[in-house]
Scaffold this motif. Structure first.
Motif, PDB file in Angstrom:
ATOM      1  N   ASP A 197       0.825  -1.205   0.000  1.00  0.00           N
ATOM      2  CA  ASP A 197       0.000   0.000   0.000  1.00  0.00           C
ATOM      3  C   ASP A 197       0.864   1.262   0.000  1.00  0.00           C
ATOM      4  N   GLN A 198       0.277   2.366  -0.477  1.00  0.00           N
ATOM      5  CA  GLN A 198       1.036   3.603  -0.665  1.00  0.00           C
ATOM      6  C   GLN A 198       1.626   4.161   0.623  1.00  0.00           C
ATOM      7  N   PRO A 199       0.881   4.178   1.757  1.00  0.00           N
ATOM      8  CA  PRO A 199       1.496   4.697   2.983  1.00  0.00           C
ATOM      9  C   PRO A 199       2.763   3.947   3.394  1.00  0.00           C
ATOM     10  N   ALA A 226       4.768   2.276   1.295  1.00  0.00           N
ATOM     11  CA  ALA A 226       5.792   2.605   0.302  1.00  0.00           C
ATOM     12  C   ALA A 226       6.425   3.958   0.628  1.00  0.00           C
ATOM     13  N   ASP A 227       5.595   4.933   1.055  1.00  0.00           N
ATOM     14  CA  ASP A 227       6.115   6.246   1.462  1.00  0.00           C
ATOM     15  C   ASP A 227       6.997   6.111   2.706  1.00  0.00           C
ATOM     16  N   ARG A 233      10.409   4.863   1.750  1.00  0.00           N
ATOM     17  CA  ARG A 233      11.210   5.919   1.144  1.00  0.00           C
ATOM     18  C   ARG A 233      11.787   6.862   2.202  1.00  0.00           C
ATOM     19  N   SER A 278       4.066  -4.273   6.213  1.00  0.00           N
ATOM     20  CA  SER A 278       2.642  -3.989   6.079  1.00  0.00           C
ATOM     21  C   SER A 278       2.039  -5.179   5.365  1.00  0.00           C
ATOM     22  N   TYR A 287       6.245   6.720  10.021  1.00  0.00           N
ATOM     23  CA  TYR A 287       5.095   6.184   9.297  1.00  0.00           C
ATOM     24  C   TYR A 287       3.979   7.233   9.196  1.00  0.00           C
TER      25      TYR A 287
END
Length: 268
Positions: A161-163, A165-166, A169, A203, A268
């Motif tokens: 999920d995008q959160p 992945a962020d 990074r 996640s 996070y």
């Protein structure tokens, strides 16, 4: 009911792991599941063997590659080959993971790497232990932070999920962290318990790796929290991919101590 001892659980997991060593570097029939993660006949065979052990112990079986009895007071919760992609590429970083679950709580767990002959195990309130090859089990102790950087391993896979992945990074861009890929999430739990890694995070929907890791690391003196900073000890039984599974709705951070866990949670 009679539950297997830690020695019996370790023996069952290590015996099932022989399938992995026998096929190491000779796995060519790799396919993708619906979620984009790989599976091989080795995953399925180890899952089948551990289902047989669960039946002997009169345990329910919840397995990454298929369930057995889904209505039971105690379950054997199994990831038969954690790190399938790495294993299929000939990397020695895959593990067999098994936990005994009681009312959503892991009460015994084993993480075993058949290729390197490393085993981590724990029982609730009984401590965590480490063995290499056929040596005697020794106490596992999670090391506290002593280096200027956190050594971490953030677990990602197709479709994350995008959160999260962020979050990965942010970890990679932060000079306080020295992030690396383990090839298998469960291996990170073993390394934390042995004091060789500070923290790892995931996640995921299934708690199949996290249940075992959380018990082993906590019993070695570490900590397990979800990605929002809440303690992570008990797992809810629900449905995932059309079958019963213990769930991990808010991800996990497994760490050597509170300082390392909270440092990651702030990103996070």
């Amino acid at each position: 009911m009679h539950l297997p001892s830690m020695g019996e659980l370790i023996a069952a997991v290590e015996m099932a792991g022989h399938t992995m060593t026998n096929r190491f570097s000779h796995v060519h029939d790799v396919t993708d599941k619906d979620d984009g993660t790989p599976v091989t006949p080795v995953d399925i065979e180890i899952n089948r063997q551990l289902a047989g052990y669960a039946k002997l112990w009169k345990l329910g079986l919840l397995g990454e590659e298929g369930n057995g009895e889904e209505s039971a007071s105690h379950y054997l919760f199994v990831d038969p080959l954690d790190g399938t992609g790495a294993y299929a590429r000939g990397m020695a970083t895959a593990t067999v993971i098994a936990s005994i679950m009681e009312d959503g709580l892991p009460i015994a767990a084993v993480i075993h790497n058949p290729i390197t002959k490393q085993t981590w195990a724990a029982t609730k309130d009984g401590g965590a232990w480490y063995a290499y090859g056929h040596t005697t089990l020794t106490r596992a102790n999670a090391a506290k932070k002593s280096e200027p950087r956190w050594n971490t391993a953030i677990c990602v896979w197709p479709g994350v999920d995008q959160p999260f992945a962020d979050f990965q990074r942010k970890v990679l861009a932060n000079s306080d962290y020295s992030d690396q890929q383990m090839g298998a999430f469960g291996l990170g739990g073993g390394l934390i318990a042995s004091g060789l890694l500070h923290a790892t995070a995931i996640s995921a929907t299934s708690a199949v790796e996290t249940a075992a890791m959380s018990l082993i690391v906590r019993e070695a003196g570490g900590i397990a929290i979800d990605l929002h900073g809440n303690p992570l000890e008990r797992f809810e039984l629900g449905q995932h991919r059309g079958k019963a599974d213990f769930l991990l709705p808010h991800g996990a951070i497994i760490a050597c101590g509170t300082e390392a866990a909270e440092a990651l949670a702030t990103l996070y």
